[in-house]
Design an enzyme around this catalytic site. Structure first.
Site, short mmCIF file in Angstrom:
data_model
loop_
_atom_site.label_atom_id
_atom_site.label_comp_id
_atom_site.label_asym_id
_atom_site.label_seq_id
_atom_site.Cartn_x
_atom_site.Cartn_y
_atom_site.Cartn_z
N HIS A 1 -3.42 -112.02 -41.24
CA HIS A 1 -2.01 -111.34 -40.58
C HIS A 1 -2.01 -109.90 -41.44
O HIS A 1 -1.54 -109.16 -40.71
CB HIS A 1 -0.96 -112.06 -40.99
CG HIS A 1 0.28 -111.51 -40.85
ND1 HIS A 1 1.18 -112.44 -39.80
CD2 HIS A 1 1.01 -110.69 -41.20
CE1 HIS A 1 2.17 -111.54 -39.85
NE2 HIS A 1 2.21 -110.61 -40.67
N GLU A 2 -2.10 -110.00 -42.82
CA GLU A 2 -1.92 -108.84 -43.30
C GLU A 2 -2.87 -107.61 -43.22
O GLU A 2 -2.45 -106.66 -42.99
CB GLU A 2 -1.81 -109.10 -44.87
CG GLU A 2 -0.78 -109.96 -45.41
CD GLU A 2 0.75 -109.54 -45.04
OE1 GLU A 2 1.03 -108.43 -44.79
OE2 GLU A 2 1.26 -110.31 -44.70
N HIS B 1 -2.08 -105.68 -40.18
CA HIS B 1 -1.26 -104.57 -40.13
C HIS B 1 -1.96 -103.10 -40.24
O HIS B 1 -1.12 -102.20 -39.93
CB HIS B 1 -0.22 -104.83 -41.09
CG HIS B 1 0.77 -105.55 -41.01
ND1 HIS B 1 1.94 -105.47 -39.99
CD2 HIS B 1 1.17 -106.99 -41.43
CE1 HIS B 1 2.87 -106.44 -39.85
NE2 HIS B 1 2.34 -107.68 -40.65
#
Ligand code: NI
Length: 172
Positions: free
Chosen positions: A142-143, A146
């Site tokens: 998820h990170e 980004h």
């Protein structure tokens, strides 16, 4: 140190590809990391990427002890990860609910690799090389997304599996 404003979905800055960090052990990087931790803590986040506070650098932080936003999550060590890379181990995928500080109030069901290896550096240039599974692996994916301008709703397979927290989890 300062709590910084977190950009919200729709802000075009979140869809940029972030730049690699060129120098470690700098005041600039230390301040960025400190601000990210303060911002994440103020919002009970499990992770945060630099672009979310308007800095287009490949820096993410994460860590979960007991987090009221993720009551069923396994602990994840508090980590600063600069210039990360990751590769899946095997092809197992796992669906799970995700939230994001740039998408406040919502959760969505996202399919992620279950097992992966990730590598990178801390803010002082010490190398990090870990093989992880489950929620830890999900947070890394998820990170790192980004940093490539990807928010989790862009990975939803079924838009009906995106909803408001209080509607999805009325007893939380
Ligand atoms: Ni996020």
């Amino acid at each position: 140190m300062a709590v910084r404003n977190v950009l919200k979905m729709g802000d075009s800055f979140l869809y940029r590809k972030a730049e690699p960090v060129a120098a470690f052990s700098t005041q600039e990087l230390d301040t960025l990391v400190a601000d990210m931790f303060e911002t994440m803590a103020s919002l009970n986040g499990a992770g945060l990427a630099a672009p979310q506070i308007g800095v287009s650098k490949r820096v993410v932080i994460f860590g979960v002890e007991a987090n009221p936003r993720y009551p069923n999550a396994d602990p994840v060590p508090t980590t600063v990860l600069v210039n990360p890379r990751w590769t899946p181990i095997g092809e197992d995928m796992e669906e799970g609910w995700e939230g994001c500080l740039s998408v406040p109030g919502l959760r969505g069901m996202v399919n992620r690799y279950r097992n992966l290896r990730y590598q990178g550096f801390d803010q002082n240039g010490q190398s990090i090389d870990r093989t992880v599974s489950g929620f830890h692996a999900r947070v890394v994916q998820h990170e790192c997304d980004h940093l490539d301008g990807i928010l989790y709703p862009m990975r939803l397979k079924d838009i009906r599996l995106l909803g408001y927290e209080e509607a999805l989890f009325p007893n939380l």
